[in-house]
Design a protein around this motif. Structure first.
Motif, PDB file in Angstrom:
ATOM      1  N   ILE A 107       0.851  -1.194   0.000  1.00 10.15           N
ATOM      2  CA  ILE A 107       0.000   0.000   0.000  1.00 10.15           C
ATOM      3  C   ILE A 107       0.883   1.238   0.000  1.00 10.15           C
ATOM      4  N   ALA A 108       0.633   2.161  -0.916  1.00  7.81           N
ATOM      5  CA  ALA A 108       1.277   3.469  -0.879  1.00  7.81           C
ATOM      6  C   ALA A 108       0.307   4.466  -0.262  1.00  7.81           C
ATOM      7  N   ALA A 109       0.759   5.181   0.762  1.00  6.26           N
ATOM      8  CA  ALA A 109      -0.028   6.240   1.385  1.00  6.26           C
ATOM      9  C   ALA A 109       0.580   7.565   0.950  1.00  6.26           C
ATOM     10  N   ASN A 110      -0.132   8.288   0.087  1.00  7.50           N
ATOM     11  CA  ASN A 110       0.415   9.488  -0.547  1.00  7.50           C
ATOM     12  C   ASN A 110      -0.295  10.753  -0.089  1.00  7.50           C
ATOM     13  N   ARG A 111       0.504  11.738   0.338  1.00  4.72           N
ATOM     14  CA  ARG A 111      -0.033  13.074   0.596  1.00  4.72           C
ATOM     15  C   ARG A 111       0.965  14.085   0.030  1.00  4.72           C
ATOM     16  N   GLY A 112       0.478  15.265  -0.289  1.00  4.46           N
ATOM     17  CA  GLY A 112       1.359  16.297  -0.825  1.00  4.46           C
ATOM     18  C   GLY A 112       1.989  15.868  -2.135  1.00  4.46           C
ATOM     19  N   TYR A 113       3.230  16.314  -2.353  1.00  9.07           N
ATOM     20  CA  TYR A 113       3.919  15.990  -3.599  1.00  9.07           C
ATOM     21  C   TYR A 113       4.245  14.496  -3.684  1.00  9.07           C
ATOM     22  N   ALA A 114       3.933  13.901  -4.813  1.00 14.85           N
ATOM     23  CA  ALA A 114       4.417  12.568  -5.171  1.00 14.85           C
ATOM     24  C   ALA A 114       4.890  12.691  -6.613  1.00 14.85           C
ATOM     25  N   SER A 131      -4.377  11.367   0.203  1.00 18.19           N
ATOM     26  CA  SER A 131      -5.081  12.424   0.916  1.00 18.19           C
ATOM     27  C   SER A 131      -5.481  13.489  -0.102  1.00 18.19           C
ATOM     28  N   GLU A 132      -6.385  14.342   0.300  1.00 21.04           N
ATOM     29  CA  GLU A 132      -6.885  15.370  -0.610  1.00 21.04           C
ATOM     30  C   GLU A 132      -5.804  16.364  -1.022  1.00 21.04           C
ATOM     31  N   THR A 133      -4.656  16.352  -0.337  1.00 18.12           N
ATOM     32  CA  THR A 133      -3.562  17.253  -0.690  1.00 18.12           C
ATOM     33  C   THR A 133      -2.627  16.663  -1.737  1.00 18.12           C
ATOM     34  N   CYS A 134      -2.829  15.406  -2.089  1.00 18.12           N
ATOM     35  CA  CYS A 134      -1.873  14.718  -2.955  1.00 18.12           C
ATOM     36  C   CYS A 134      -1.834  15.325  -4.354  1.00 18.12           C
ATOM     37  N   GLN A 135      -0.631  15.438  -4.891  1.00 19.74           N
ATOM     38  CA  GLN A 135      -0.426  15.827  -6.284  1.00 19.74           C
ATOM     39  C   GLN A 135       0.578  14.865  -6.908  1.00 19.74           C
ATOM     40  N   TYR A 136       0.187  14.265  -8.015  1.00 29.14           N
ATOM     41  CA  TYR A 136       1.081  13.381  -8.759  1.00 29.14           C
ATOM     42  C   TYR A 136       1.652  14.123  -9.962  1.00 29.14           C
ATOM     43  N   VAL A 189      -9.042  10.365   0.785  1.00 22.89           N
ATOM     44  CA  VAL A 189      -9.573  10.681   2.104  1.00 22.89           C
ATOM     45  C   VAL A 189      -9.091  12.064   2.526  1.00 22.89           C
ATOM     46  N   PRO A 190      -9.767  12.698   3.488  1.00 22.95           N
ATOM     47  CA  PRO A 190      -9.233  13.945   4.044  1.00 22.95           C
ATOM     48  C   PRO A 190      -7.836  13.732   4.595  1.00 22.95           C
ATOM     49  N   ASP A 191      -7.032  14.768   4.588  1.00 22.92           N
ATOM     50  CA  ASP A 191      -5.624  14.634   4.945  1.00 22.92           C
ATOM     51  C   ASP A 191      -5.432  14.040   6.334  1.00 22.92           C
ATOM     52  N   ASP A 192      -6.282  14.429   7.280  1.00 24.43           N
ATOM     53  CA  ASP A 192      -6.096  13.932   8.643  1.00 24.43           C
ATOM     54  C   ASP A 192      -6.612  12.501   8.832  1.00 24.43           C
ATOM     55  N   GLN A 193      -7.115  11.890   7.766  1.00 18.90           N
ATOM     56  CA  GLN A 193      -7.601  10.516   7.852  1.00 18.90           C
ATOM     57  C   GLN A 193      -6.757   9.536   7.047  1.00 18.90           C
ATOM     58  N   LEU A 194      -5.637   9.998   6.507  1.00 19.25           N
ATOM     59  CA  LEU A 194      -4.810   9.130   5.671  1.00 19.25           C
ATOM     60  C   LEU A 194      -4.291   7.930   6.458  1.00 19.25           C
ATOM     61  N   GLU A 195      -3.790   8.179   7.658  1.00 17.93           N
ATOM     62  CA  GLU A 195      -3.247   7.079   8.455  1.00 17.93           C
ATOM     63  C   GLU A 195      -4.341   6.086   8.854  1.00 17.93           C
ATOM     64  N   ALA A 196      -5.505   6.601   9.235  1.00 21.40           N
ATOM     65  CA  ALA A 196      -6.605   5.721   9.638  1.00 21.40           C
ATOM     66  C   ALA A 196      -7.088   4.875   8.468  1.00 21.40           C
ATOM     67  N   ALA A 197      -7.168   5.475   7.289  1.00 20.96           N
ATOM     68  CA  ALA A 197      -7.597   4.726   6.108  1.00 20.96           C
ATOM     69  C   ALA A 197      -6.577   3.652   5.746  1.00 20.96           C
ATOM     70  N   THR A 198      -5.301   3.985   5.902  1.00 23.51           N
ATOM     71  CA  THR A 198      -4.249   3.002   5.642  1.00 23.51           C
ATOM     72  C   THR A 198      -4.330   1.856   6.633  1.00 23.51           C
ATOM     73  N   ASP A 199      -4.506   2.188   7.913  1.00 21.04           N
ATOM     74  CA  ASP A 199      -4.639   1.161   8.950  1.00 21.04           C
ATOM     75  C   ASP A 199      -5.813   0.233   8.651  1.00 21.04           C
TER      76      ASP A 199
END
Length: 266
Positions: A107-114, A131-136, A189-199
């Motif tokens: 699983i890749a958990a991506n936020r911000g720049y990727a 997360s909603e902040t992710c940019q590829y 997912v919202p940025d503050d839920q990235l870890e929970a969604a990954t879990d």
């Protein structure tokens, strides 16, 4: 439940670390070079070796690739490309493809720049939670180059040639919403839920048979370019082999007994 511990097998890693939580059958490969988690040339080879080692570790069923901070990775160390030998550069795609070759779910958990290799190694994973902040982005055209670690090839398989040309030839950034719409992201997912969604995804995946998971991943990877008739034939062979597995017998018994299965991967 004990907290995951930094694994002593993987000391002296360049720009990342590894944590293993044996109780949850989970390993985390964590990019940790603040603030942008730039990936060095030596780091690519180390990442390959780590994924290969975790693939052989029976205590690990699911691997998570994530990063500290606001950005997954802004890409590779540009200066490193000019300093690396042609032989070294020729191995980049093999190193970055390690998550795809790994028999376990990644699983890749991506936020911000990727960006750049950060996007490419995420594309080599099985699931991408953003997360909603992710940019590829694959910005290599701005350097007079093209993606060199499988990015354009993998992306074309997912989104088609027209969209891949739009991303690669224009060095265009793709936001989280568009990544989800185009099938690049598995979930947003919202940025503050990235870890929970990954879990939650890890917990779901470890509940399945490790043998069936490995079989499904290899089958899907191997038949991506196959004709329909060949893919169906290979699927039948894989199904037949699993028919005699302990996990299948356990799954059937658990189903009829109305209890959770206890899969062991055999």
């Amino acid at each position: 439940m004990s907290a995951p511990m930094t694994d002593p097998r993987f000391n002296d890693l360049d720009g990342f670390r590894v944590e293993v939580d044996a109780e949850r059958f989970r390993a985390d490969v964590i990019l940790d070079r603040a603030p942008l988690n730039v990936i060095s040339m030596p780091q690519r080879d180390q990442l390959r070796k780590v994924f290969e080692a975790l693939d052989e570790d029976s205590a690990v069923r699911v691997i998570v690739l994530r990063a500290v901070g606001e950005h997954f990775s802004s890409g590779g160390n540009i200066k490193g490309f000019m300093e690396a030998s042609p032989e070294h550069v020729s191995k980049l795609a093999w190193n970055v493809a390690a998550p795809a070759r790994c028999g376990k779910p990644v699983i890749a958990a991506n936020r911000g720049y990727a960006f750049g290799v950060g996007f490419e190694i995420s594309l080599a994973c099985d699931f991408r939670i953003v997360s909603e902040t992710c940019q590829y982005a694959l910005p290599e055209q701005k350097l007079g180059q093209i993606p060199g670690s499988g990015g354009s090839a993998r992306l074309q398989k997912i989104v088609g040639i027209t969209r891949t040309k739009d991303i690669v030839m224009r060095s265009r950034r793709i936001g989280a919403n568009q990544a989800l719409d185009w099938g690049i992201a598995t979930e947003m997912v919202p940025d503050d839920q990235l870890e929970a969604a990954t879990d939650a995804l890890v917990a779901e995946l470890v509940g399945f048979s490790p043998l069936a998971q490995r079989t499904a991943k290899k089958l899907l990877n191997d038949t991506e370019d196959a004709s329909l008739s060949i893919a169906i034939e290979l699927e039948g062979h894989c199904y037949s082999r699993l028919r005699s597995s302990d996990d299948f017998a356990e799954g059937v018994d658990a189903f009829h007994s109305k209890r959770p299965p206890n899969f062991r991967g055999s």
